[in-house]
Design a protein around this motif. Structure first.
Motif, PDB file in Angstrom:
ATOM      1  N   TYR A  28     -31.570  -0.623 -47.208  1.00 22.88           N
ATOM      2  CA  TYR A  28     -31.446  -1.321 -48.488  1.00 22.88           C
ATOM      3  C   TYR A  28     -31.008  -2.769 -48.313  1.00 22.88           C
ATOM      4  N   GLN A  64     -19.217   0.682 -43.682  1.00 25.32           N
ATOM      5  CA  GLN A  64     -19.654   1.081 -45.021  1.00 25.32           C
ATOM      6  C   GLN A  64     -18.628   2.000 -45.710  1.00 25.32           C
ATOM      7  N   SER A  65     -19.061   3.176 -46.149  1.00 21.30           N
ATOM      8  CA  SER A  65     -18.175   3.995 -46.985  1.00 21.30           C
ATOM      9  C   SER A  65     -17.003   4.636 -46.247  1.00 21.30           C
ATOM     10  N   LYS A  68     -13.752   3.617 -47.550  1.00 20.83           N
ATOM     11  CA  LYS A  68     -13.177   4.206 -48.766  1.00 20.83           C
ATOM     12  C   LYS A  68     -11.922   5.025 -48.434  1.00 20.83           C
ATOM     13  N   PHE A  96     -24.037   9.063 -53.721  1.00 19.56           N
ATOM     14  CA  PHE A  96     -22.845   8.217 -53.657  1.00 19.56           C
ATOM     15  C   PHE A  96     -22.782   7.162 -54.761  1.00 19.56           C
ATOM     16  N   ASN A 115     -18.948   5.768 -54.857  1.00 17.69           N
ATOM     17  CA  ASN A 115     -18.818   4.347 -55.195  1.00 17.69           C
ATOM     18  C   ASN A 115     -17.958   4.114 -56.437  1.00 17.69           C
ATOM     19  N   GLU A 159     -24.766  -7.142 -49.455  1.00 13.01           N
ATOM     20  CA  GLU A 159     -24.274  -6.124 -50.401  1.00 13.01           C
ATOM     21  C   GLU A 159     -24.193  -6.746 -51.794  1.00 13.01           C
ATOM     22  N   ASN A 166     -23.721  -1.026 -58.228  1.00 15.09           N
ATOM     23  CA  ASN A 166     -22.258  -1.108 -58.211  1.00 15.09           C
ATOM     24  C   ASN A 166     -21.771  -1.942 -59.394  1.00 15.09           C
ATOM     25  N   TYR A 190     -14.871  -5.020 -53.048  1.00 10.93           N
ATOM     26  CA  TYR A 190     -15.603  -3.812 -52.667  1.00 10.93           C
ATOM     27  C   TYR A 190     -16.700  -4.119 -51.637  1.00 10.93           C
ATOM     28  N   CYS A 194     -17.316  -2.739 -47.540  1.00 14.37           N
ATOM     29  CA  CYS A 194     -18.537  -2.185 -46.926  1.00 14.37           C
ATOM     30  C   CYS A 194     -18.884  -2.937 -45.640  1.00 14.37           C
ATOM     31  N   TYR A 242     -20.825  12.687 -49.412  1.00 16.49           N
ATOM     32  CA  TYR A 242     -21.727  12.556 -50.560  1.00 16.49           C
ATOM     33  C   TYR A 242     -22.072  13.957 -51.084  1.00 16.49           C
ATOM     34  N   GLY A 259     -20.481   7.045 -43.467  1.00 12.19           N
ATOM     35  CA  GLY A 259     -20.936   5.818 -44.114  1.00 12.19           C
ATOM     36  C   GLY A 259     -22.403   5.615 -43.798  1.00 12.19           C
ATOM     37  N   VAL A 260     -23.091   4.847 -44.631  1.00 17.24           N
ATOM     38  CA  VAL A 260     -24.529   4.676 -44.402  1.00 17.24           C
ATOM     39  C   VAL A 260     -24.858   3.760 -43.223  1.00 17.24           C
TER      40      VAL A 260
HETATM   41  N1  GLU Z   1     -22.694  -0.208 -49.408  1.00 16.02           N
HETATM   42  C1  GLU Z   1     -23.051   0.959 -50.134  1.00 16.02           C
HETATM   43  C2  GLU Z   1     -22.968   0.729 -51.596  1.00 16.02           C
HETATM   44  O1  GLU Z   1     -21.950   0.406 -52.113  1.00 16.02           O
HETATM   45  C3  GLU Z   1     -22.147   2.126 -49.808  1.00 16.02           C
HETATM   46  C4  GLU Z   1     -22.564   2.630 -48.579  1.00 16.02           C
HETATM   47  C5  GLU Z   1     -22.089   3.992 -48.157  1.00 16.02           C
HETATM   48  O2  GLU Z   1     -22.075   4.924 -48.976  1.00 16.02           O
HETATM   49  O3  GLU Z   1     -21.773   4.093 -46.981  1.00 16.02           O
HETATM   50  O4  GLU Z   1     -23.933   0.925 -52.287  1.00 16.02           O
END
Ligand code: GLU
Length: 306
Positions: A28, A64-65, A68, A96, A115, A159, A166, A190, A194, A242, A259-260
């Protein structure tokens, strides 16, 4: 229990390398799409200070996630149970970045590891912290005992450039009164989270406080109480992957977070943290090789929390 962890991860690494090619690198944003899909590393950090590693365990990647978990720990430490008035602690069973549950659940995200939940946690961070971007980075550096951990501005900018969902999530939650600070500042913090760059060794070390009843063993700081640590680990177990959290619990049997960027960190309380990085993802956004490697790890060693 006398386990030769180095032989164990070497065996797993050799047995799972053939799976490379079966998943898909996150695409993405260009900065993630350009990662070499053949990268693969595993690192273990034990509570007694040993590090075991194989493959590309020293190459940094976008966490990435996984960030969190740092964000959650930082905010839970300050807010305690007050946090649960803003975010729930149930698995979502959704992707997510899903918006659907927020409508019927009045803007309260299902958990801090999707997210929406992380955006609320970021909002909480902004309420007590003047420099949230610096704050989370320093928090991660201290947990990993590595002051060189940094943000990748290219990832952060991408991002931001693609973060429409988001932005939608945070605006939607604001309409329910569950966001208190400036939306652009929340999104900026945020997107930075990531874009934190760490390697497998850093990540395994940074999760050791969750192995250790909430204490950062590198500086003896109590990050979370023992009871809060139990809750953080329960959340990772139920919500860390997820809409594949049940499958991870079933196959691996450890609390963890993915994380992605293709990283997964999992912990065995009282013993160790293990990080696997292989950027190709399965259809749920989790590292395909990483899931299999961790399944083999608990199968071969015979240790899991169940
Ligand atoms: N960067 C991603 C987003 O906020 C999150 C990635 C993830 O879930 O690892 O859309």
């Amino acid at each position: 229990m006398n386990i030769d962890y180095q032989s164990c991860i070497t065996e797993i690494y050799n047995e799972t390398r053939s799976l490379i090619g079966q998943g898909k690198v996150a695409n993405y944003i260009p900065a993630l799409a350009e990662v070499n899909p053949e990268c693969y590393g595993i690192a273990i950090a034990t509570l007694t200070g040993e590090i075991y590693k194989i493959g590309n365990a020293d190459i940094e990647f976008s966490i990435q996630s996984i960030s969190k978990v740092f964000l959650f720990a930082r905010v839970f430490k300050v807010l305690g149970d007050e946090l649960w008035t803003r975010v729930d602690r149930e698995p979502s069973g959704s992707a997510f970045n899903s918006l659907v549950q927020l409508e019927s659940e009045n803007g309260i995200p299902r958990n801090p590891f999707i997210n929406a939940g992380a955006l609320v946690a970021t909002d909480c961070l902004l309420s007590f912290c003047k420099n949230p971007i610096e704050d989370i980075l320093y928090f991660a550096r201290n947990l990993a005992d590595n002051q060189k951990i940094h943000y990748d501005s290219r990832i952060v900018n991408s991002e931001r450039a693609t973060g429409f969902r988001n932005a939608a999530l945070v605006n939607f939650m604001k309409s329910f009164g569950n966001i208190h600070n400036d939306i652009d500042s929340i999104l900026d913090a945020y997107f930075h989270q990531c874009g934190i760059m760490m390697n497998c060794v850093d990540l395994a070390k940074s999760f050791l406080f969750l192995v250790n009843g909430g204490i950062n063993s590198f500086n003896d700081e109590q990050i979370l109480t023992r009871s809060q640590t139990k809750r953080a680990n329960a959340l990772m177990q139920t919500c860390g992957f997820y809409d594949e959290s049940g499958e991870f619990a079933f196959c691996v049997g450890l609390p963890g977070k993915s994380g992605v960027g293709g990283g997964i960190v999992a912990i065995i309380p009282g013993l160790l943290a293990i990080c696997v990085w292989a950027p190709e993802l399965n259809s749920h956004g989790n590292s395909l090789v990483g899931m299999r490697a961790l399944e083999l790890f608990t199968t071969k060693t015979g240790i899991s929390i169940f």
